[in-house]
Scaffold this active site. Structure first.
Site, short mmCIF file in Angstrom:
data_model
loop_
_atom_site.label_atom_id
_atom_site.label_comp_id
_atom_site.label_asym_id
_atom_site.label_seq_id
_atom_site.Cartn_x
_atom_site.Cartn_y
_atom_site.Cartn_z
N ASN A 35 -4.06 -5.05 7.33
CA ASN A 35 -4.45 -4.74 8.73
C ASN A 35 -5.83 -4.65 8.82
O ASN A 35 -6.49 -4.41 10.21
CB ASN A 35 -3.73 -3.71 9.16
CG ASN A 35 -3.80 -2.72 9.40
OD1 ASN A 35 -3.71 -2.24 7.84
ND2 ASN A 35 -2.70 -1.67 9.70
N TYR A 148 0.21 12.39 3.76
CA TYR A 148 -0.58 11.33 3.35
C TYR A 148 0.70 11.65 1.80
O TYR A 148 1.66 10.83 1.84
CB TYR A 148 -1.49 11.56 2.11
CG TYR A 148 -1.69 10.27 1.86
CD1 TYR A 148 -2.14 9.82 1.59
CD2 TYR A 148 -1.99 11.25 0.26
CE1 TYR A 148 -2.44 8.16 0.91
CE2 TYR A 148 -2.83 10.41 -0.77
CZ TYR A 148 -2.97 9.26 -1.26
OH TYR A 148 -2.82 7.94 -1.31
#
Length: 329
Positions: A35, A148
């Protein structure tokens, strides 16, 4: 006879783009999906004229459709630096959870083998050293790195669930600090941060007293480990990294020597939850994959430094975030 097809998510990123190169070299037809939120088309522009290369501009956190057969899926779509976690924490969590779910579903439909890219960050600030795959980690789920760390831990959990429940062919790689050409210069990771500061004539910033350690693996070695794991019959996590450990303070001095900078090394407070030690135990990689790191740090750093020196001035002085220095790891 049609070539076997490989989908590489995060294909315009640092590691993803090198994997595109490798699989094309191995004779596969490659689909890169990205993306571009942290990826860069410049990393793969040399492949656009290749007859066996396709690029899909798509966010894997949304439904993923790829027409035709797929032999392998390599899921490398994820922000991978502390600066990214601050800028896009929700997207970081989504690509590790929703994105992984979508790709596992795609692998099941296509009857494809899938390798997911996990990370040494799942170990958190480790209480054992070096880190072995059986260690469960010491992670703060609500700290600045939690988006994360926990995304990757969930990624491993759902991958194993698909393997156990659906019989899906899965592979899990835990990647330790990797470096080389195509890294983002100012993404907050310690190696490009030091080289960028040296090239700009700035002081090199070390956080803490410099005694914390890292182990740096050159990208060609990392790609070889990834390829071997994908082709193996082993479904449990495997560490891939160079166990040649160095303190951040000593590493800063190495960069000073390499770049010839006249600037000094300065010390600032250590960020919250910053790992004190990071070194892979690579016994499984050696025994199962016949893999070990080949490229020395001195050799890899020379190549990487020449790459960074060749970048345009506007890239050299670009900042990915106004609080850049807070997030160098």
């Amino acid at each position: 006879m049609a070539k076997e097809r490989v989908l590489i998510t995060g294909g315009a990123g640092f590691l993803g783009s090198h994997l595109c190169d490798r699989f094309l070299k191995e004779g596969y037809s490659v689909i890169a999906m990205d993306n571009l939120i942290t990826g860069d088309l410049r990393n793969i522009e040399h492949l656009f004229k290749h007859a066996d290369f396709e690029f899909y501009h798509h966010d894997v956190s949304s439904f993923v459709h790829v027409p035709g057969d797929l032999k392998y899926i390599l899921h490398f779509a994820s922000p991978a630096s502390p600066i990214d976690y601050l800028k896009i924490p929700i997207q970081t969590l989504k690509v590790g959870s929703l994105g992984t779910h979508n790709l596992l579903g795609l692998a099941r439909v296509k009857k494809a083998r899938i390798l997911v890219a996990s990370t040494s960050e799942i170990y958190g600030d480790p209480l054992i050293h070096p880190q072995v795959e059986e260690y469960y980690g010491n992670v703060n789920p609500i700290g600045p790195r939690g988006v994360y760390d926990e995304a990757k831990r969930f990624q491993e959990a759902i991958t194993m669930a698909y393997h156990t429940y659906h019989g899906l062919e899965t592979r899990i790689i835990r990647i330790f600090n990797t470096y080389g050409p195509r890294m983002r210069l100012n993404d907050g990771r310690v190696l490009p941060a030091f080289i960028g500061q040296a090239l700009r004539g700035e002081d090199l910033t070390v956080f803490g007293d410099g005694s914390q350690t890292r182990s740096f693996c050159y990208v060609d070695d990392q790609v070889e480990g990834i390829f071997r794991l994908l082709m193996s019959d082993y479904h449990l996590p495997v560490n891939i990294g160079n166990p040649d450990e160095i303190t951040i303070g000593d590493f800063a001095e190495e960069i000073v020597k390499l770049t010839g900078t006249k600037q000094k090394v300065v010390y600032k407070p250590l960020p919250q939850d910053d790992p004190k030690q990071r070194q892979p135990n690579t016994t499984k990689a050696k025994e199962i994959l016949g893999w070990e790191a080949k490229v020395s740090r001195s050799e890899g750093l020379k190549i990487t430094y020449e790459y960074f020196k060749s970048l345009p001035q506007e890239v050299l002085y670009q900042r990915d975030h106004k609080n850049f220095e807070k997030f160098i790891r």
